[in-house]
Design an enzyme around this catalytic site. Structure first.
Site, PDB file in Angstrom:
ATOM      1  N   SER A 141       1.012  -1.089  -0.239  1.00  0.00           N
ATOM      2  CA  SER A 141      -0.115  -0.127  -0.223  1.00  0.00           C
ATOM      3  C   SER A 141       0.218   1.204  -0.087  1.00  0.00           C
ATOM      4  O   SER A 141       1.795   1.158   0.527  1.00  0.00           O
ATOM      5  CB  SER A 141      -0.543  -0.342   0.946  1.00  0.00           C
ATOM      6  OG  SER A 141      -1.405   0.929   1.644  1.00  0.00           O
ATOM      7  N   TYR A 154      -2.305  -0.567  10.631  1.00  0.00           N
ATOM      8  CA  TYR A 154      -2.259  -1.117   8.830  1.00  0.00           C
ATOM      9  C   TYR A 154      -0.250  -0.418   8.442  1.00  0.00           C
ATOM     10  O   TYR A 154       0.009  -1.571   7.657  1.00  0.00           O
ATOM     11  CB  TYR A 154      -2.543   0.341   7.892  1.00  0.00           C
ATOM     12  CG  TYR A 154      -3.855  -0.873   6.705  1.00  0.00           C
ATOM     13  CD1 TYR A 154      -4.187  -1.890   6.639  1.00  0.00           C
ATOM     14  CD2 TYR A 154      -2.939  -0.196   6.117  1.00  0.00           C
ATOM     15  CE1 TYR A 154      -4.101  -1.910   4.975  1.00  0.00           C
ATOM     16  CE2 TYR A 154      -2.744   0.732   4.847  1.00  0.00           C
ATOM     17  CZ  TYR A 154      -3.398  -0.998   4.299  1.00  0.00           C
ATOM     18  OH  TYR A 154      -4.166  -1.140   3.079  1.00  0.00           O
TER      19      TYR A 154
HETATM   20  N1  LIG Z   1      -7.735  -0.184  -1.627  1.00  0.00           N
HETATM   21  C1  LIG Z   1      -7.306   0.274  -1.765  1.00  0.00           C
HETATM   22  O1  LIG Z   1      -7.371   1.654  -1.952  1.00  0.00           O
HETATM   23  C2  LIG Z   1      -6.181  -0.444  -1.091  1.00  0.00           C
HETATM   24  C3  LIG Z   1      -4.726   0.071  -1.231  1.00  0.00           C
HETATM   25  C4  LIG Z   1      -3.802  -0.123  -0.793  1.00  0.00           C
HETATM   26  C5  LIG Z   1      -3.562  -0.979  -0.564  1.00  0.00           C
HETATM   27  N2  LIG Z   1      -4.494  -1.884  -0.702  1.00  0.00           N
HETATM   28  C6  LIG Z   1      -4.796  -3.436  -0.492  1.00  0.00           C
HETATM   29  O2  LIG Z   1      -5.314  -4.515  -1.389  1.00  0.00           O
HETATM   30  C7  LIG Z   1      -5.579  -5.758  -1.234  1.00  0.00           C
HETATM   31  C8  LIG Z   1      -7.029  -5.411  -1.658  1.00  0.00           C
HETATM   32  O3  LIG Z   1      -7.973  -5.304  -1.267  1.00  0.00           O
HETATM   33  P1  LIG Z   1      -9.387  -4.215  -1.470  1.00  0.00           P
HETATM   34  O4  LIG Z   1      -8.754  -2.938  -1.524  1.00  0.00           O
HETATM   35  O5  LIG Z   1      -9.365  -5.005  -2.618  1.00  0.00           O
HETATM   36  O6  LIG Z   1     -10.305  -4.608  -0.947  1.00  0.00           O
HETATM   37  P2  LIG Z   1     -12.056  -5.699   0.006  1.00  0.00           P
HETATM   38  O7  LIG Z   1     -12.640  -6.104  -1.175  1.00  0.00           O
HETATM   39  O8  LIG Z   1     -11.871  -5.731   0.991  1.00  0.00           O
HETATM   40  O9  LIG Z   1     -10.605  -7.236  -0.722  1.00  0.00           O
HETATM   41  C9  LIG Z   1      -9.798  -7.493   0.660  1.00  0.00           C
HETATM   42  C10 LIG Z   1      -9.706  -9.495   0.697  1.00  0.00           C
HETATM   43  O10 LIG Z   1      -9.067 -10.112   1.318  1.00  0.00           O
HETATM   44  C11 LIG Z   1      -9.675 -10.908   1.775  1.00  0.00           C
HETATM   45  N3  LIG Z   1      -9.588 -11.862   3.315  1.00  0.00           N
HETATM   46  C12 LIG Z   1      -9.542 -10.754   4.599  1.00  0.00           C
HETATM   47  N4  LIG Z   1      -9.469 -11.300   5.161  1.00  0.00           N
HETATM   48  C13 LIG Z   1      -8.777 -12.919   4.613  1.00  0.00           C
HETATM   49  C14 LIG Z   1      -8.701 -14.085   5.617  1.00  0.00           C
HETATM   50  N5  LIG Z   1      -7.743 -14.388   6.911  1.00  0.00           N
HETATM   51  N6  LIG Z   1      -8.070 -14.679   5.046  1.00  0.00           N
HETATM   52  C15 LIG Z   1      -8.055 -15.090   3.075  1.00  0.00           C
HETATM   53  N7  LIG Z   1      -8.749 -13.708   2.703  1.00  0.00           N
HETATM   54  C16 LIG Z   1      -9.511 -12.606   3.288  1.00  0.00           C
HETATM   55  C17 LIG Z   1     -10.868 -10.831   1.589  1.00  0.00           C
HETATM   56  O11 LIG Z   1     -11.761 -11.295   1.265  1.00  0.00           O
HETATM   57  P3  LIG Z   1     -13.281 -12.774   2.497  1.00  0.00           P
HETATM   58  O12 LIG Z   1     -13.718 -11.469   3.274  1.00  0.00           O
HETATM   59  O13 LIG Z   1     -13.572 -13.534   1.341  1.00  0.00           O
HETATM   60  O14 LIG Z   1     -11.828 -13.770   2.891  1.00  0.00           O
HETATM   61  C18 LIG Z   1     -11.397  -9.903  -0.010  1.00  0.00           C
HETATM   62  O15 LIG Z   1     -11.228 -11.090  -0.907  1.00  0.00           O
HETATM   63  C19 LIG Z   1      -5.557  -5.487   0.806  1.00  0.00           C
HETATM   64  O16 LIG Z   1      -4.024  -6.031   0.597  1.00  0.00           O
HETATM   65  C20 LIG Z   1      -5.472  -3.794   0.766  1.00  0.00           C
HETATM   66  O17 LIG Z   1      -3.926  -3.850   1.769  1.00  0.00           O
HETATM   67  C21 LIG Z   1      -6.267  -1.480  -1.153  1.00  0.00           C
END
Ligand SMILES: NC(=O)c1ccc[n+]([C@@H]2O[C@H](COP(=O)([O-])OP(=O)(O)OC[C@H]3O[C@@H](n4cnc5c(N)ncnc54)[C@H](OP(=O)(O)O)[C@@H]3O)[C@@H](O)[C@H]2O)c1
Length: 248
Positions: A141, A154
């Protein structure tokens, strides 16, 4: 070998960046192996990919459990005969000031965002080492590059991912295993990520910021595809990707 026919394991595939990446890679001919905790979402995504003529399987996976990660990798090998890429993307962001003492959430972030990535690396490294090829991609991130109030834990987890990925890259080069690495540092991307924030003020502030700046997760999927699509002797190691108009 480009994206076509590569076997790609994706964690956090049930929504957001993981889901968008699965769709894009499958549309380019990759065989995708989907992991997350929500079975209904994984099944719907696998069905959608298969109905479009692609190849997808899924397994309910909690990345905190090392055996789940191993079984997800085994599913890739059993179904498609190999594994070429693992995209360690599962993550949580229940941001809050440290003074709110949300210690359970601190531990969840450490478990999913750090140990979950380590479990994925441990699950795949023996295979990648013995076959002398493979690609580990992670979603860190911008919080892994810059500190900000409300994001102490985080950010700490995402800094940790940055460090361990760089060491993985260095050790793989030293050991001659040809394992490629890519770490992605997204800024504001519209996904379900903000739904894990329980601190009211933090949730309001971040929602307003994402509404102002956020871009869609397919932008990150394209970066993953770019990294995979490079020649095997070329490692594009780090990408910072965010909205053009987001100032920090
Ligand atoms: N969106 C942003 O602005 C942003 C910015 C920087 C970095 N990121 C990073 O991008 C990555 C993806 O996040 P996203 O933004 O796409 O958000 P999201 O839509 O909330 O997706 C998060 C994913 O992680 C899974 N997850 C959470 N806990 C888990 C566990 N214990 N085991 C397996 N899967 C798990 C969730 O699925 P389940 O709930 O079905 O398990 C979901 O598929 C994350 O690492 C986040 O920190 C996002």
């Amino acid at each position: 070998m480009t994206i076509e026919n590569k076997v790609v394991v994706i964690t956090g595939a049930s929504s957001g960046i993981g889901e968008a990446t699965a769709k894009l890679l499958a549309s380019k001919g990759a065989k995708v192996v989907l992991g997350a905790r929500r079975k209904d979402k994984l099944k719907a995504l696998a069905d959608e990919i298969q109905n479009a003529g692609g190849h997808a399987v899924y397994r309910v996976t909690d990345v905190v459990n090392p055996d789940d990660s191993k079984e997800l990798v085994q599913l890739a090998k059993d179904t498609f005969g190999s594994i070429d890429v693992i995209f360690l993307n599962a993550g949580l962001m229940p941001n809050a000031p440290l003074s709110a003492l949300k210690t359970d959430e601190w531990n969840s972030m450490i478990d999913v965002n750090i140990k979950g990535v380590l479990n994925g690396i441990a699950a795949v490294l023996p295979t990648f080492t013995s076959q002398k090829s493979g690609h580990v991609i992670t979603t860190s991130s911008v919080a892994g590059l810059k500190a900000y109030p409300g994001g102490a834990v985080y950010g700490a987890t995402k800094w940790a991912v940055r460090d361990l990925m760089e060491v993985l890259r260095m050790e793989s080069a030293q050991e001659g295993t040809n394992i490629r690495t890519a770490t992605i540092y997204p800024a504001a991307i519209h996904t379900e990520l903000l739904e894990t924030i329980t601190d009211k003020n933090t949730a309001e502030g971040m929602t307003a910021m994402y509404e102002q700046y956020g871009i869609t997760p397919d932008r990150i999927a394209k970066v993953v595809a770019f990294a995979i699509d490079q020649p095997e002797d070329t490692n594009v190691n780090e990408f910072t990707v965010g909205p053009t108009n987001q100032p920090w």
